[in-house]
Design a protein around this motif. Structure first.
Motif, mmCIF file in Angstrom:
data_model
loop_
_atom_site.group_PDB
_atom_site.id
_atom_site.type_symbol
_atom_site.label_atom_id
_atom_site.label_comp_id
_atom_site.label_asym_id
_atom_site.label_seq_id
_atom_site.Cartn_x
_atom_site.Cartn_y
_atom_site.Cartn_z
ATOM 1 N N SER A 1 0.838 -1.198 0.000
ATOM 2 C CA SER A 1 0.000 0.000 0.000
ATOM 3 C C SER A 1 0.871 1.245 0.000
ATOM 4 O O SER A 1 0.615 2.197 -0.743
ATOM 5 N N LEU A 2 1.903 1.247 0.859
ATOM 6 C CA LEU A 2 2.791 2.405 0.916
ATOM 7 C C LEU A 2 3.503 2.591 -0.414
ATOM 8 O O LEU A 2 3.678 3.706 -0.886
ATOM 9 N N LYS A 3 3.888 1.479 -1.018
ATOM 10 C CA LYS A 3 4.594 1.556 -2.297
ATOM 11 C C LYS A 3 3.669 2.099 -3.386
ATOM 12 O O LYS A 3 4.065 2.939 -4.196
ATOM 13 N N ASN A 4 2.411 1.648 -3.385
ATOM 14 C CA ASN A 4 1.497 2.034 -4.463
ATOM 15 C C ASN A 4 0.829 3.384 -4.239
ATOM 16 O O ASN A 4 0.567 4.103 -5.191
ATOM 17 N N HIS A 5 0.515 3.694 -2.979
ATOM 18 C CA HIS A 5 -0.234 4.925 -2.725
ATOM 19 C C HIS A 5 0.599 5.995 -2.043
ATOM 20 O O HIS A 5 0.134 7.129 -1.928
ATOM 21 N N GLY A 6 1.771 5.635 -1.549
ATOM 22 C CA GLY A 6 2.581 6.608 -0.810
ATOM 23 C C GLY A 6 1.829 7.075 0.427
ATOM 24 O O GLY A 6 1.258 6.257 1.161
ATOM 25 N N VAL A 7 1.784 8.391 0.604
ATOM 26 C CA VAL A 7 1.113 8.929 1.791
ATOM 27 C C VAL A 7 -0.395 8.712 1.687
ATOM 28 O O VAL A 7 -1.094 8.654 2.694
ATOM 29 N N GLY A 8 -0.891 8.578 0.457
ATOM 30 C CA GLY A 8 -2.320 8.354 0.242
ATOM 31 C C GLY A 8 -2.839 7.131 0.981
ATOM 32 O O GLY A 8 -4.033 6.997 1.206
ATOM 33 N N PHE A 9 -1.921 6.249 1.341
ATOM 34 C CA PHE A 9 -2.293 5.053 2.105
ATOM 35 C C PHE A 9 -3.060 5.432 3.367
ATOM 36 O O PHE A 9 -4.008 4.755 3.751
ATOM 37 N N PHE A 10 -2.666 6.525 3.991
ATOM 38 C CA PHE A 10 -3.268 6.892 5.280
ATOM 39 C C PHE A 10 -4.686 7.432 5.109
ATOM 40 O O PHE A 10 -5.414 7.561 6.074
ATOM 41 N N LYS A 11 -5.080 7.710 3.847
ATOM 42 C CA LYS A 11 -6.449 8.171 3.611
ATOM 43 C C LYS A 11 -7.461 7.071 3.932
ATOM 44 O O LYS A 11 -8.625 7.347 4.176
ATOM 45 N N MET A 12 -7.002 5.820 3.871
ATOM 46 C CA MET A 12 -7.950 4.731 4.096
ATOM 47 C C MET A 12 -8.447 4.696 5.537
ATOM 48 O O MET A 12 -9.412 4.015 5.840
ATOM 49 N N PHE A 13 -7.806 5.453 6.418
ATOM 50 C CA PHE A 13 -8.271 5.470 7.812
ATOM 51 C C PHE A 13 -9.390 6.479 8.031
ATOM 52 O O PHE A 13 -9.907 6.596 9.126
ATOM 53 N N PHE A 14 -9.738 7.206 6.978
ATOM 54 C CA PHE A 14 -10.873 8.119 7.096
ATOM 55 C C PHE A 14 -11.823 7.852 5.940
ATOM 56 O O PHE A 14 -11.480 8.090 4.782
ATOM 57 N N PRO A 15 -13.022 7.334 6.248
ATOM 58 C CA PRO A 15 -13.938 6.966 5.161
ATOM 59 C C PRO A 15 -14.308 8.197 4.343
ATOM 60 O O PRO A 15 -14.617 9.254 4.918
ATOM 61 N N PRO A 16 -14.272 8.110 3.025
ATOM 62 C CA PRO A 16 -14.592 9.273 2.190
ATOM 63 C C PRO A 16 -16.052 9.666 2.362
ATOM 64 O O PRO A 16 -16.932 8.816 2.480
ATOM 65 N N GLY A 17 -16.299 10.958 2.407
ATOM 66 C CA GLY A 17 -17.663 11.455 2.515
ATOM 67 C C GLY A 17 -18.154 11.617 3.943
ATOM 68 O O GLY A 17 -19.215 12.173 4.172
ATOM 69 N N ALA A 18 -17.372 11.129 4.915
ATOM 70 C CA ALA A 18 -17.806 11.277 6.301
ATOM 71 C C ALA A 18 -17.583 12.726 6.750
ATOM 72 O O ALA A 18 -16.658 13.382 6.271
ATOM 73 N N PRO A 19 -18.446 13.237 7.635
ATOM 74 C CA PRO A 19 -18.267 14.618 8.118
ATOM 75 C C PRO A 19 -16.918 14.754 8.841
ATOM 76 O O PRO A 19 -16.512 13.849 9.580
#
Lengths: 240, 195
Positions: free
Chosen positions: A131-149
Protein backbone atom coordinates in the motif's frame (compact mmCIF):
# COMPACT_ATOMS: atom_id res chain seq x y z
CA UNK A 1 -9.37 -39.69 30.16
CA UNK A 2 -6.45 -38.38 28.19
CA UNK A 3 -5.77 -34.69 28.29
CA UNK A 4 -7.38 -33.34 25.11
CA UNK A 5 -4.59 -30.80 24.77
CA UNK A 6 -1.85 -33.40 24.49
CA UNK A 7 -2.63 -33.83 20.77
CA UNK A 8 -1.22 -30.36 20.19
CA UNK A 9 2.13 -31.20 21.77
CA UNK A 10 5.24 -30.68 19.67
CA UNK A 11 7.64 -33.63 19.53
CA UNK A 12 11.16 -33.23 18.33
CA UNK A 13 11.99 -35.70 15.57
CA UNK A 14 15.43 -34.45 14.50
CA UNK A 15 17.15 -32.10 16.95
CA UNK A 16 18.67 -29.10 15.15
CA UNK A 17 20.20 -26.06 16.82
CA UNK A 18 21.29 -22.88 15.10
CA UNK A 19 23.16 -20.70 17.54
CA UNK A 20 21.04 -20.55 20.66
CA UNK A 21 17.83 -21.28 18.75
CA UNK A 22 16.17 -24.68 18.82
CA UNK A 23 14.94 -25.20 15.26
CA UNK A 24 14.49 -28.95 15.57
CA UNK A 25 12.54 -30.81 12.92
CA UNK A 26 9.34 -31.70 14.76
CA UNK A 27 6.03 -33.39 14.08
CA UNK A 28 4.75 -29.95 13.05
CA UNK A 29 7.62 -29.58 10.56
CA UNK A 30 6.94 -33.09 9.26
CA UNK A 31 3.31 -32.21 8.48
CA UNK A 32 4.49 -29.00 6.77
CA UNK A 33 6.87 -31.11 4.71
CA UNK A 34 4.05 -33.52 3.78
CA UNK A 35 1.80 -30.59 2.84
CA UNK A 36 4.60 -29.12 0.72
CA UNK A 37 5.19 -32.49 -0.96
CA UNK A 38 1.47 -32.88 -1.71
CA UNK A 39 1.27 -29.37 -3.17
CA UNK A 40 4.24 -30.14 -5.42
CA UNK A 41 2.73 -33.49 -6.38
CA UNK A 42 -0.61 -31.89 -7.23
CA UNK A 43 0.81 -29.05 -9.29
CA UNK A 44 3.80 -30.77 -10.86
CA UNK A 45 2.73 -34.36 -11.50
CA UNK A 46 -0.84 -33.20 -12.01
CA UNK A 47 0.16 -30.80 -14.77
CA UNK A 48 2.81 -33.00 -16.41
CA UNK A 49 0.51 -34.52 -19.03
CA UNK A 50 -0.74 -31.13 -20.21
CA UNK A 51 -3.90 -32.77 -21.49
CA UNK A 52 -6.53 -30.68 -23.22
CA UNK A 53 -9.11 -32.92 -21.59
CA UNK A 54 -7.76 -33.12 -18.03
CA UNK A 55 -7.45 -36.22 -15.87
CA UNK A 56 -8.40 -36.25 -12.18
CA UNK A 57 -5.22 -34.76 -10.77
CA UNK A 58 -4.92 -32.13 -13.49
CA UNK A 59 -8.58 -31.30 -13.08
CA UNK A 60 -8.05 -30.81 -9.34
CA UNK A 61 -5.03 -28.57 -9.93
CA UNK A 62 -6.93 -26.52 -12.51
CA UNK A 63 -10.00 -26.23 -10.29
CA UNK A 64 -7.96 -25.05 -7.29
CA UNK A 65 -6.18 -22.56 -9.51
CA UNK A 66 -9.35 -21.20 -11.07
CA UNK A 67 -11.11 -21.09 -7.71
CA UNK A 68 -8.29 -19.04 -6.18
CA UNK A 69 -7.82 -16.86 -9.25
CA UNK A 70 -11.55 -16.05 -9.35
CA UNK A 71 -11.58 -15.34 -5.61
CA UNK A 72 -8.67 -12.92 -5.96
CA UNK A 73 -10.17 -11.30 -9.05
CA UNK A 74 -13.59 -10.90 -7.43
CA UNK A 75 -12.36 -9.58 -4.09
CA UNK A 76 -9.15 -7.72 -4.79
CA UNK A 77 -10.39 -6.21 -8.03
CA UNK A 78 -8.72 -5.16 -11.21
CA UNK A 79 -4.97 -5.69 -11.53
CA UNK A 80 -4.89 -8.24 -8.74
CA UNK A 81 -3.80 -11.17 -10.92
CA UNK A 82 -0.22 -10.74 -9.71
CA UNK A 83 -1.32 -11.66 -6.18
CA UNK A 84 -2.69 -15.06 -7.19
CA UNK A 85 0.52 -17.02 -6.38
CA UNK A 86 0.75 -15.39 -2.95
CA UNK A 87 -2.90 -15.95 -2.04
CA UNK A 88 -2.76 -19.45 -3.43
CA UNK A 89 0.32 -20.30 -1.36
CA UNK A 90 -1.51 -19.15 1.76
CA UNK A 91 -4.68 -21.00 0.77
CA UNK A 92 -2.86 -24.25 0.06
CA UNK A 93 -0.62 -24.13 3.13
CA UNK A 94 -3.63 -23.52 5.38
CA UNK A 95 -5.87 -25.97 3.51
CA UNK A 96 -3.40 -28.85 3.62
CA UNK A 97 -2.57 -28.06 7.27
CA UNK A 98 -6.24 -28.21 8.20
CA UNK A 99 -7.07 -31.31 6.17
CA UNK A 100 -3.98 -33.35 7.02
CA UNK A 101 -4.61 -32.59 10.70
CA UNK A 102 -7.91 -34.47 10.53
CA UNK A 103 -6.11 -37.76 9.85
CA UNK A 104 -5.98 -39.59 13.18
CA UNK A 105 -2.59 -39.45 14.96
CA UNK A 106 -1.33 -36.72 12.65
CA UNK A 107 -0.76 -33.13 13.70
CA UNK A 108 -2.45 -29.86 12.80
CA UNK A 109 0.13 -27.12 12.41
CA UNK A 110 -2.66 -24.57 11.87
CA UNK A 111 -3.89 -25.29 15.40
CA UNK A 112 -0.83 -23.46 16.73
CA UNK A 113 -1.32 -19.74 17.24
CA UNK A 114 2.31 -19.02 16.40
CA UNK A 115 1.85 -20.45 12.89
CA UNK A 116 -1.40 -18.63 12.20
CA UNK A 117 -0.15 -15.34 13.62
CA UNK A 118 3.02 -15.63 11.57
CA UNK A 119 0.93 -16.07 8.40
CA UNK A 120 -1.42 -13.25 9.38
CA UNK A 121 1.43 -10.86 10.23
CA UNK A 122 3.15 -11.70 6.97
CA UNK A 123 -0.08 -10.79 5.13
CA UNK A 124 -0.37 -7.62 7.21
CA UNK A 125 3.20 -6.58 6.46
CA UNK A 126 2.79 -7.36 2.76
CA UNK A 127 -0.43 -5.30 2.61
CA UNK A 128 1.10 -2.34 4.44
CA UNK A 129 4.31 -2.34 2.39
CA UNK A 130 2.51 -2.70 -0.95
CA UNK A 131 0.00 0.00 0.00
CA UNK A 132 2.79 2.41 0.92
CA UNK A 133 4.59 1.56 -2.30
CA UNK A 134 1.50 2.03 -4.46
CA UNK A 135 -0.23 4.93 -2.73
CA UNK A 136 2.58 6.61 -0.81
CA UNK A 137 1.11 8.93 1.79
CA UNK A 138 -2.32 8.35 0.24
CA UNK A 139 -2.29 5.05 2.10
CA UNK A 140 -3.27 6.89 5.28
CA UNK A 141 -6.45 8.17 3.61
CA UNK A 142 -7.95 4.73 4.10
CA UNK A 143 -8.27 5.47 7.81
CA UNK A 144 -10.87 8.12 7.10
CA UNK A 145 -13.94 6.97 5.16
CA UNK A 146 -14.59 9.27 2.19
CA UNK A 147 -17.66 11.45 2.51
CA UNK A 148 -17.81 11.28 6.30
CA UNK A 149 -18.27 14.62 8.12
CA UNK A 150 -14.91 16.04 9.09
CA UNK A 151 -15.90 16.62 12.73
CA UNK A 152 -16.23 12.84 13.13
CA UNK A 153 -12.55 12.41 12.30
CA UNK A 154 -11.38 12.19 15.93
CA UNK A 155 -13.81 9.32 16.41
CA UNK A 156 -13.53 7.55 13.06
CA UNK A 157 -9.78 7.57 12.62
CA UNK A 158 -8.96 5.68 15.85
CA UNK A 159 -11.69 3.14 15.06
CA UNK A 160 -10.39 2.60 11.54
CA UNK A 161 -6.79 2.34 12.73
CA UNK A 162 -7.80 -0.09 15.43
CA UNK A 163 -9.79 -2.28 13.04
CA UNK A 164 -6.86 -2.25 10.63
CA UNK A 165 -4.37 -3.22 13.32
CA UNK A 166 -6.68 -5.94 14.62
CA UNK A 167 -6.85 -7.60 11.22
CA UNK A 168 -3.89 -9.96 11.74
CA UNK A 169 -5.12 -10.81 15.23
CA UNK A 170 -8.66 -11.67 14.15
CA UNK A 171 -7.34 -13.49 11.09
CA UNK A 172 -4.93 -15.66 13.05
CA UNK A 173 -7.09 -16.27 16.11
CA UNK A 174 -10.07 -17.28 13.95
CA UNK A 175 -8.13 -20.04 12.26
CA UNK A 176 -6.29 -21.15 15.37
CA UNK A 177 -9.44 -21.21 17.51
CA UNK A 178 -11.49 -23.07 14.92
CA UNK A 179 -8.84 -25.73 14.46
CA UNK A 180 -8.10 -26.14 18.13
CA UNK A 181 -11.74 -26.20 19.22
CA UNK A 182 -12.61 -28.82 16.61
CA UNK A 183 -9.76 -31.09 17.59
CA UNK A 184 -10.45 -30.72 21.32
CA UNK A 185 -14.10 -31.61 20.72
CA UNK A 186 -13.16 -34.64 18.67
CA UNK A 187 -10.72 -35.79 21.31
CA UNK A 188 -13.23 -35.29 24.13
CA UNK A 189 -16.00 -37.21 22.44
CA UNK A 190 -13.60 -39.94 21.40
CA UNK A 191 -12.56 -40.12 25.06
CA UNK A 192 -16.20 -40.43 26.14
CA UNK A 193 -16.67 -43.23 23.65
CA UNK A 194 -13.97 -45.26 25.37
CA UNK A 195 -15.06 -44.31 28.88
CA UNK A 196 -18.75 -45.09 28.47
CA UNK A 197 -18.28 -48.62 27.19
CA UNK A 198 -21.49 -49.87 25.55
CA UNK A 199 -23.14 -46.46 25.82
CA UNK A 200 -20.15 -45.06 23.96
CA UNK A 201 -22.15 -45.56 20.77
CA UNK A 202 -23.74 -42.14 21.38
CA UNK A 203 -20.54 -40.09 21.54
CA UNK A 204 -19.17 -42.28 18.75
CA UNK A 205 -22.05 -41.22 16.50
CA UNK A 206 -21.32 -37.67 17.47
CA UNK A 207 -17.63 -38.11 16.64
CA UNK A 208 -18.58 -39.36 13.16
CA UNK A 209 -20.84 -36.37 12.58
CA UNK A 210 -18.25 -34.03 14.06
CA UNK A 211 -15.56 -35.38 11.76
CA UNK A 212 -17.69 -34.50 8.76
CA UNK A 213 -18.33 -31.09 10.24
CA UNK A 214 -14.60 -30.61 10.89
CA UNK A 215 -13.80 -31.39 7.25
CA UNK A 216 -16.23 -28.62 6.34
CA UNK A 217 -14.61 -26.29 8.88
CA UNK A 218 -11.13 -27.15 7.57
CA UNK A 219 -12.16 -26.21 4.02
CA UNK A 220 -14.15 -23.19 5.11
CA UNK A 221 -11.42 -21.75 7.31
CA UNK A 222 -8.81 -22.10 4.58
CA UNK A 223 -11.26 -20.38 2.24
CA UNK A 224 -11.99 -17.60 4.72
CA UNK A 225 -8.29 -17.08 5.37
CA UNK A 226 -7.53 -16.74 1.66
CA UNK A 227 -10.68 -14.67 1.06
CA UNK A 228 -9.75 -12.15 3.76
CA UNK A 229 -6.22 -12.04 2.36
CA UNK A 230 -7.71 -11.10 -1.03
CA UNK A 231 -9.95 -8.47 0.57
CA UNK A 232 -7.00 -6.98 2.46
CA UNK A 233 -4.92 -6.97 -0.71
CA UNK A 234 -7.60 -4.85 -2.36
CA UNK A 235 -6.37 -1.93 -0.23
CA UNK A 236 -3.01 -2.13 -1.95
CA UNK A 237 -4.62 -1.53 -5.35
CA UNK A 238 -7.43 0.92 -4.70
CA UNK A 239 -7.07 4.24 -2.98
CA UNK A 240 -9.85 4.94 -0.50
CA UNK B 1 -20.32 -10.31 4.19
CA UNK B 2 -20.35 -13.75 5.76
CA UNK B 3 -16.61 -13.62 6.22
CA UNK B 4 -16.90 -10.16 7.72
CA UNK B 5 -19.37 -11.43 10.28
CA UNK B 6 -17.04 -14.24 11.26
CA UNK B 7 -14.24 -11.76 11.53
CA UNK B 8 -16.14 -9.78 14.14
CA UNK B 9 -16.95 -12.78 16.32
CA UNK B 10 -13.87 -14.89 15.94
CA UNK B 11 -11.56 -12.84 18.17
CA UNK B 12 -14.12 -13.16 20.97
CA UNK B 13 -14.41 -16.91 20.49
CA UNK B 14 -10.65 -17.21 20.37
CA UNK B 15 -10.28 -15.18 23.51
CA UNK B 16 -12.81 -17.33 25.34
CA UNK B 17 -11.05 -20.48 24.21
CA UNK B 18 -7.70 -19.10 25.27
CA UNK B 19 -9.18 -18.29 28.66
CA UNK B 20 -10.68 -21.79 28.90
CA UNK B 21 -7.35 -23.28 27.97
CA UNK B 22 -5.76 -21.08 30.61
CA UNK B 23 -8.21 -22.43 33.15
CA UNK B 24 -7.43 -26.00 32.21
CA UNK B 25 -3.75 -25.16 32.42
CA UNK B 26 -4.27 -23.85 35.90
CA UNK B 27 -5.97 -27.10 36.85
CA UNK B 28 -3.31 -29.31 35.31
CA UNK B 29 0.04 -27.85 36.12
CA UNK B 30 1.93 -30.58 34.30
CA UNK B 31 0.41 -30.29 30.83
CA UNK B 32 -0.76 -26.87 29.73
CA UNK B 33 -1.58 -25.62 26.27
CA UNK B 34 1.28 -26.63 24.00
CA UNK B 35 0.38 -23.67 21.79
CA UNK B 36 1.53 -21.29 24.51
CA UNK B 37 4.88 -22.99 25.10
CA UNK B 38 7.46 -20.59 23.64
CA UNK B 39 10.14 -23.30 23.42
CA UNK B 40 8.69 -24.58 20.15
CA UNK B 41 8.13 -21.14 18.59
CA UNK B 42 11.54 -20.81 16.97
CA UNK B 43 11.33 -24.22 15.36
CA UNK B 44 7.78 -23.67 14.10
CA UNK B 45 8.57 -20.25 12.69
CA UNK B 46 11.77 -21.54 11.09
CA UNK B 47 10.11 -24.46 9.31
CA UNK B 48 6.97 -22.51 8.42
CA UNK B 49 9.16 -19.85 6.78
CA UNK B 50 11.11 -22.48 4.85
CA UNK B 51 8.10 -24.39 3.63
CA UNK B 52 5.99 -21.31 2.92
CA UNK B 53 8.79 -19.78 0.85
CA UNK B 54 9.26 -23.11 -0.94
CA UNK B 55 5.54 -23.38 -1.68
CA UNK B 56 5.42 -19.78 -2.88
CA UNK B 57 8.50 -20.09 -5.08
CA UNK B 58 7.28 -23.39 -6.48
CA UNK B 59 3.81 -22.07 -7.27
CA UNK B 60 5.02 -18.70 -8.57
CA UNK B 61 7.69 -20.04 -10.90
CA UNK B 62 6.76 -23.66 -11.69
CA UNK B 63 3.30 -24.74 -10.53
CA UNK B 64 1.04 -21.93 -11.69
CA UNK B 65 2.81 -21.22 -15.00
CA UNK B 66 2.21 -24.86 -15.86
CA UNK B 67 -1.47 -24.65 -14.97
CA UNK B 68 -2.01 -21.34 -16.79
CA UNK B 69 -0.10 -22.69 -19.81
CA UNK B 70 -2.51 -25.64 -19.96
CA UNK B 71 -5.55 -23.41 -19.58
CA UNK B 72 -4.27 -20.92 -22.18
CA UNK B 73 -3.39 -23.74 -24.53
CA UNK B 74 -6.90 -25.12 -24.19
CA UNK B 75 -8.48 -21.71 -24.75
CA UNK B 76 -6.25 -21.17 -27.79
CA UNK B 77 -7.04 -24.60 -29.17
CA UNK B 78 -10.75 -24.07 -28.73
CA UNK B 79 -10.38 -20.62 -30.29
CA UNK B 80 -8.50 -21.89 -33.34
CA UNK B 81 -10.87 -24.82 -33.64
CA UNK B 82 -13.83 -22.47 -33.67
CA UNK B 83 -12.04 -20.17 -36.14
CA UNK B 84 -11.17 -23.02 -38.48
CA UNK B 85 -14.71 -24.37 -38.18
CA UNK B 86 -16.01 -20.93 -39.09
CA UNK B 87 -13.57 -20.75 -42.03
CA UNK B 88 -14.64 -24.18 -43.23
CA UNK B 89 -18.26 -23.17 -42.92
CA UNK B 90 -17.79 -20.06 -45.06
CA UNK B 91 -15.80 -22.11 -47.53
CA UNK B 92 -18.59 -24.65 -47.68
CA UNK B 93 -21.13 -21.87 -48.19
CA UNK B 94 -19.00 -20.41 -50.97
CA UNK B 95 -18.61 -23.82 -52.58
CA UNK B 96 -22.35 -24.29 -52.41
CA UNK B 97 -22.92 -20.91 -54.05
CA UNK B 98 -20.41 -21.73 -56.79
CA UNK B 99 -22.06 -25.09 -57.26
CA UNK B 100 -25.45 -23.48 -57.54
CA UNK B 101 -24.34 -20.86 -60.10
CA UNK B 102 -22.47 -23.49 -62.10
CA UNK B 103 -25.47 -25.72 -61.94
CA UNK B 104 -27.80 -22.94 -63.08
CA UNK B 105 -25.45 -22.02 -65.95
CA UNK B 106 -25.16 -25.65 -66.98
CA UNK B 107 -28.91 -26.06 -66.88
CA UNK B 108 -29.41 -22.96 -68.99
CA UNK B 109 -26.82 -24.14 -71.45
CA UNK B 110 -28.35 -27.60 -71.56
CA UNK B 111 -31.77 -26.14 -72.17
CA UNK B 112 -30.42 -23.93 -74.94
CA UNK B 113 -28.55 -26.85 -76.46
CA UNK B 114 -31.68 -28.92 -76.29
CA UNK B 115 -33.71 -26.24 -78.00
CA UNK B 116 -31.06 -25.81 -80.70
CA UNK B 117 -30.84 -29.50 -81.32
CA UNK B 118 -34.60 -29.70 -81.45
CA UNK B 119 -34.70 -26.96 -84.08
CA UNK B 120 -31.94 -28.57 -86.07
CA UNK B 121 -33.66 -31.89 -85.89
CA UNK B 122 -36.92 -30.32 -87.00
CA UNK B 123 -35.18 -28.66 -89.95
CA UNK B 124 -33.43 -31.89 -90.92
CA UNK B 125 -36.67 -33.77 -90.55
CA UNK B 126 -38.52 -31.26 -92.72
CA UNK B 127 -35.79 -31.44 -95.37
CA UNK B 128 -35.73 -35.22 -95.30
CA UNK B 129 -39.48 -35.37 -95.42
CA UNK B 130 -39.51 -33.05 -98.42
CA UNK B 131 -36.87 -35.12 -100.21
CA UNK B 132 -38.59 -38.38 -99.37
CA UNK B 133 -41.96 -36.98 -100.48
CA UNK B 134 -40.43 -35.83 -103.75
CA UNK B 135 -38.83 -39.22 -104.30
CA UNK B 136 -42.06 -40.98 -103.47
CA UNK B 137 -44.03 -38.69 -105.76
CA UNK B 138 -41.57 -39.43 -108.53
CA UNK B 139 -41.89 -43.14 -107.94
CA UNK B 140 -45.67 -42.89 -107.93
CA UNK B 141 -45.67 -40.89 -111.18
CA UNK B 142 -43.40 -43.42 -112.79
CA UNK B 143 -45.57 -46.22 -111.60
CA UNK B 144 -48.71 -44.45 -112.83
CA UNK B 145 -47.07 -43.89 -116.25
CA UNK B 146 -45.97 -47.49 -116.35
CA UNK B 147 -49.45 -48.66 -115.43
CA UNK B 148 -50.91 -46.34 -118.09
CA UNK B 149 -48.52 -47.73 -120.70
CA UNK B 150 -49.23 -51.27 -119.69
CA UNK B 151 -52.95 -50.61 -119.82
CA UNK B 152 -52.88 -49.05 -123.27
CA UNK B 153 -50.62 -51.87 -124.39
CA UNK B 154 -53.10 -54.35 -122.93
CA UNK B 155 -55.97 -52.54 -124.61
CA UNK B 156 -54.14 -52.68 -127.95
CA UNK B 157 -53.49 -56.34 -127.60
CA UNK B 158 -57.16 -56.89 -126.60
CA UNK B 159 -58.14 -55.02 -129.80
CA UNK B 160 -55.75 -57.11 -131.87
CA UNK B 161 -57.16 -60.29 -130.31
CA UNK B 162 -60.71 -58.97 -130.90
CA UNK B 163 -59.84 -58.11 -134.54
CA UNK B 164 -58.34 -61.54 -135.09
CA UNK B 165 -61.32 -63.19 -133.41
CA UNK B 166 -63.75 -61.03 -135.36
CA UNK B 167 -61.95 -61.79 -138.61
CA UNK B 168 -61.89 -65.50 -137.83
CA UNK B 169 -65.56 -65.52 -136.75
CA UNK B 170 -66.57 -63.57 -139.88
CA UNK B 171 -64.50 -65.92 -142.07
CA UNK B 172 -66.17 -68.93 -140.54
CA UNK B 173 -69.63 -67.36 -140.86
CA UNK B 174 -69.34 -65.68 -144.27
CA UNK B 175 -66.90 -68.04 -145.79
CA UNK B 176 -64.54 -65.38 -146.77
CA UNK B 177 -61.94 -63.33 -145.17
CA UNK B 178 -63.03 -59.68 -144.53
CA UNK B 179 -60.51 -56.94 -145.12
CA UNK B 180 -58.39 -55.95 -142.22
CA UNK B 181 -59.51 -52.33 -142.43
CA UNK B 182 -63.18 -53.15 -142.05
CA UNK B 183 -62.60 -55.57 -139.24
CA UNK B 184 -60.59 -52.91 -137.45
CA UNK B 185 -63.34 -50.35 -138.03
CA UNK B 186 -66.07 -52.68 -136.84
CA UNK B 187 -64.13 -53.68 -133.69
CA UNK B 188 -63.35 -50.08 -132.87
CA UNK B 189 -67.06 -49.21 -133.24
CA UNK B 190 -68.06 -52.07 -131.01
CA UNK B 191 -65.39 -51.16 -128.50
CA UNK B 192 -66.61 -47.57 -128.63
CA UNK B 193 -70.12 -48.75 -127.91
CA UNK B 194 -68.94 -50.89 -125.08
CA UNK B 195 -66.79 -48.14 -123.80
Amino acid sequence: MENPLRQFAIHTLIPIHIGSYDVSFTNSSLLMLIAFALIIFLFYVGTSRKAVVPGRLQSAAEMIYEFTANMVEDNAGHGSAKYVPFVMSIFLVVLFGNILGLIPYSFTYTSHIIVTIALALMIFVVVVLLSLKNHGVGFFKMFFPPGAPIFLAPLLIPIEVLSFVFRPISLSVRLFANMMAGHVMLQLFAGFTVALGLFGILPLTFVVLLTGFEILVALLQAYVFALLTSIYLKDTLEAH
Amino acid sequence: MFARRISTHAPLVGLMLTLLAGVSRAEEEKEGMPQLDPHSFASQLFWLTIFFVLVFVFLRFIGLPRVTAIIDERAKKIGTDIASAELLRTQAAEAEKTYETTMAAAQGKARQLLAETHEQNAAILAEETKLATAAADHEVNQAVKRIEADRSKALHSIRDVARGLAADITAKLAGRMPSADRVALAVDLAAGEIA
